[in-house]
Motif scaffolding. Structure first.
Motif, PDB file in Angstrom:
ATOM      1  N   UNK A   1      49.249  31.501 -37.809  1.00  0.00           N
ATOM      2  CA  UNK A   1      50.580  31.758 -38.355  1.00  0.00           C
ATOM      3  C   UNK A   1      51.679  31.500 -37.332  1.00  0.00           C
ATOM      4  N   UNK A   2      51.359  31.626 -36.058  1.00  0.00           N
ATOM      5  CA  UNK A   2      52.369  31.415 -35.020  1.00  0.00           C
ATOM      6  C   UNK A   2      52.503  29.945 -34.634  1.00  0.00           C
ATOM      7  N   UNK A   3      51.440  29.155 -34.811  1.00  0.00           N
ATOM      8  CA  UNK A   3      51.470  27.751 -34.393  1.00  0.00           C
ATOM      9  C   UNK A   3      52.669  26.976 -34.957  1.00  0.00           C
TER      10      UNK A   3
ATOM     11  N   UNK B   1      70.238  25.180 -23.883  1.00  0.00           N
ATOM     12  CA  UNK B   1      68.880  24.820 -23.468  1.00  0.00           C
ATOM     13  C   UNK B   1      68.128  26.004 -22.880  1.00  0.00           C
ATOM     14  N   UNK B   2      68.822  26.845 -22.109  1.00  0.00           N
ATOM     15  CA  UNK B   2      68.144  28.002 -21.514  1.00  0.00           C
ATOM     16  C   UNK B   2      67.526  28.883 -22.596  1.00  0.00           C
ATOM     17  N   UNK B   3      68.283  29.153 -23.649  1.00  0.00           N
ATOM     18  CA  UNK B   3      67.765  29.981 -24.726  1.00  0.00           C
ATOM     19  C   UNK B   3      66.625  29.320 -25.470  1.00  0.00           C
ATOM     20  N   UNK B   4      66.736  28.009 -25.701  1.00  0.00           N
ATOM     21  CA  UNK B   4      65.672  27.299 -26.411  1.00  0.00           C
ATOM     22  C   UNK B   4      64.388  27.266 -25.584  1.00  0.00           C
ATOM     23  N   UNK B   5      64.519  27.068 -24.268  1.00  0.00           N
ATOM     24  CA  UNK B   5      63.340  27.113 -23.406  1.00  0.00           C
ATOM     25  C   UNK B   5      62.729  28.510 -23.396  1.00  0.00           C
ATOM     26  N   UNK B   6      63.587  29.525 -23.459  1.00  0.00           N
ATOM     27  CA  UNK B   6      63.089  30.896 -23.541  1.00  0.00           C
ATOM     28  C   UNK B   6      62.303  31.125 -24.820  1.00  0.00           C
ATOM     29  N   UNK B   7      62.822  30.586 -25.938  1.00  0.00           N
ATOM     30  CA  UNK B   7      62.101  30.707 -27.211  1.00  0.00           C
ATOM     31  C   UNK B   7      60.730  30.046 -27.127  1.00  0.00           C
ATOM     32  N   UNK B   8      60.676  28.880 -26.470  1.00  0.00           N
ATOM     33  CA  UNK B   8      59.407  28.170 -26.342  1.00  0.00           C
ATOM     34  C   UNK B   8      58.449  28.943 -25.419  1.00  0.00           C
ATOM     35  N   UNK B   9      58.992  29.491 -24.339  1.00  0.00           N
ATOM     36  CA  UNK B   9      58.170  30.297 -23.440  1.00  0.00           C
ATOM     37  C   UNK B   9      57.597  31.503 -24.176  1.00  0.00           C
ATOM     38  N   UNK B  10      58.408  32.115 -25.029  1.00  0.00           N
ATOM     39  CA  UNK B  10      57.942  33.278 -25.784  1.00  0.00           C
ATOM     40  C   UNK B  10      56.758  32.929 -26.669  1.00  0.00           C
ATOM     41  N   UNK B  11      56.734  31.697 -27.183  1.00  0.00           N
ATOM     42  CA  UNK B  11      55.594  31.278 -27.990  1.00  0.00           C
ATOM     43  C   UNK B  11      54.307  31.285 -27.168  1.00  0.00           C
ATOM     44  N   UNK B  12      54.375  30.801 -25.933  1.00  0.00           N
ATOM     45  CA  UNK B  12      53.210  30.830 -25.050  1.00  0.00           C
ATOM     46  C   UNK B  12      52.785  32.265 -24.769  1.00  0.00           C
ATOM     47  N   UNK B  13      53.771  33.129 -24.537  1.00  0.00           N
ATOM     48  CA  UNK B  13      53.480  34.542 -24.276  1.00  0.00           C
ATOM     49  C   UNK B  13      52.818  35.181 -25.496  1.00  0.00           C
ATOM     50  N   UNK B  14      53.290  34.823 -26.688  1.00  0.00           N
ATOM     51  CA  UNK B  14      52.716  35.373 -27.927  1.00  0.00           C
ATOM     52  C   UNK B  14      51.249  34.961 -28.048  1.00  0.00           C
TER      53      UNK B  14
END
Length: 274
Positions: A41-43, A65-78
Motif C-alpha cells: 500500500x505504501x509503494x 525541493x527540500x520538502x519533496x526530498x524529505x517526503x521521499x526520505x520519509x517513504x524509505x523510513x516507512x
C-alpha cells in the motif's frame, strides 16, 4: 509524547524522524492509518514522491525541493520501520548496504584503481560490477533485475540497453527509423481492421521502438516527454490567456480559433528566444 525531548527537538535529525515513524506505527498508541499500511500500500506513494522530487527539479523550485526530498526520505523510513517490525532489516542496515555498494562500485575513488578514466569507461566498469552482483544473486538472464515497477517508458530503455550489451541491437539509427515507419503502418492497419486489444498491442510496439530511438539519439525519453508536457501546458495556457483577453473561454471558442492562437503563442515564443 509532549514530554519526549527527541520528538520535540527541531534539530533531532534522523533519530527524530525514525522515532516519529516508530511512534506512528505503535500498535497501542500510533496512528490507525499508518498502522494499517504494508509494503504494497505504501509503494505507490513512494513512486509518487520520487516524481514530485523530479518535478521540483524540473521546475527549478529549489525552495520546494527540500520538502519533496524529505517526503521521499520519509517513504524509505516507512518501509524500513515495517521491515524492522517483520525482522527483515533496519534503517541502519539499509544505509550500510548502500554504503557497501557505493564503495564496491567506485574502486577508483575508494580503492587503488586509476581515477584517470573517461566517463564512458566508468559506465562500462559500473556495468561490469553490476553484472557480477546479478550473478551473485543467481540472476543469469540478460534481462534479469530490470525492475517491473519502473515506469514503462524507462523500463523499455533499460531492457533495450541490457539487450544491446550482448549485441542484440540495431547498428545505427537508420534501422530504428525504418522500424518506426513499419510499426506506424501496422498501427494504421490495426486501427482499421483489428480488435481494440490488437490496436493496443501495435501501439505498445510503436512506443517501444520510439524508446529505442531515444536511446540511439542519446535522449532520456522520460525527460523529453516531461519537457513536451510542460511545453504543451505553457502554450495552452497562452491560448487561454488570449481567449480571456477576448472575453471568451475555450468552451466558447472552436478548434480553428484556438489553433490560430496556438500558432500565435508559438510565434511569440520564437521571438522571445531570438
Amino acid at each position: 509524547m509532549a514530554e519526549d525531548p527527541l520528538i520535540l527537538n527541531p534539530n533531532g535529525g534522523m533519530p527524530r524522524l525514525l522515532e516519529i515513524m516508530r511512534r506512528l506505527r505503535d500498535p497501542e498508541s500510533g496512528c490507525p492509518w499508518d498502522i494499517e499500511q504494508d509494503f504494497g500500500t505504501i509503494a505507490p506513494y513512494t513512486i509518487e514522491e520520487a516524481y514530485e522530487v523530479a518535478d521540483a527539479i524540473e521546475q527549478e523550485a529549489w525552495g520546494e525541493l527540500k520538502g519533496e526530498l524529505g517526503d521521499l526520505l520519509f517513504q524509505t523510513v516507512f518501509h524500513a520501520q515495517m521491515a524492522q517490525e517483520k525482522g527483515l532489516f533496519t534503517f541502519d542496515e539499509i544505509a550500510d548496504t548502500m554504503s557497501d555498494k557505493m564503495v564496491a562500485r567506485h574502486p577508483h575513488v575508494f580503492g587503488d584503481e586509476d581515477r584517470e578514466k573517461s566517463a564512458e569507461q566508468q559506465v562500462r566498469d559500473w556495468e561490469t560490477v553490476k553484472a557480477a552482483e546479478r550473478a551473485g544473486k543467481a540472476q543469469g538472464g540478460t534481462l534479469d533485475g530490470v525492475a517491473l515497477g519502473l515506469p514503462a517508458l524507462l523500463r523499455a530503455v533499460k531492457l533495450q540497453k541490457r539487450a544491446a550489451r550482448v549485441g542484440f541491437d540495431w547498428p545505427d539509427v537508420s534501422h530504428v527509423l525504418d522500424k518506426i515507419v513499419e510499426e506506424a503502418g501496422e498501427l494504421v492497419e490495426a486501427r482499421e481492421t483489428l480488435t481494440q486489444a490488437e490496436v493496443e498491442e501495435e501501439f505498445g510496439d510503436m512506443l517501444f521502438v520510439m524508446a529505442n530511438l531515444a536511446r540511439h539519439l542519446n535522449v532520456e525519453p522520460e525527460a523529453a516527454l516531461r519537457a513536451a508536457n510542460a511545453k504543451f501546458v505553457r502554450r495552452f495556457e497562452g491560448v487561454e490567456a488570449k481567449l480571456k483577453a477576448r472575453g471568451k473561454t475555450p468552451q466558447e471558442s472552436d478548434l480553428a480559433e484556438m489553433d490560430a492562437l496556438w500558432d500565435a503563442v508559438k510565434a511569440e515564443e520564437k521571438v522571445r528566444r531570438s
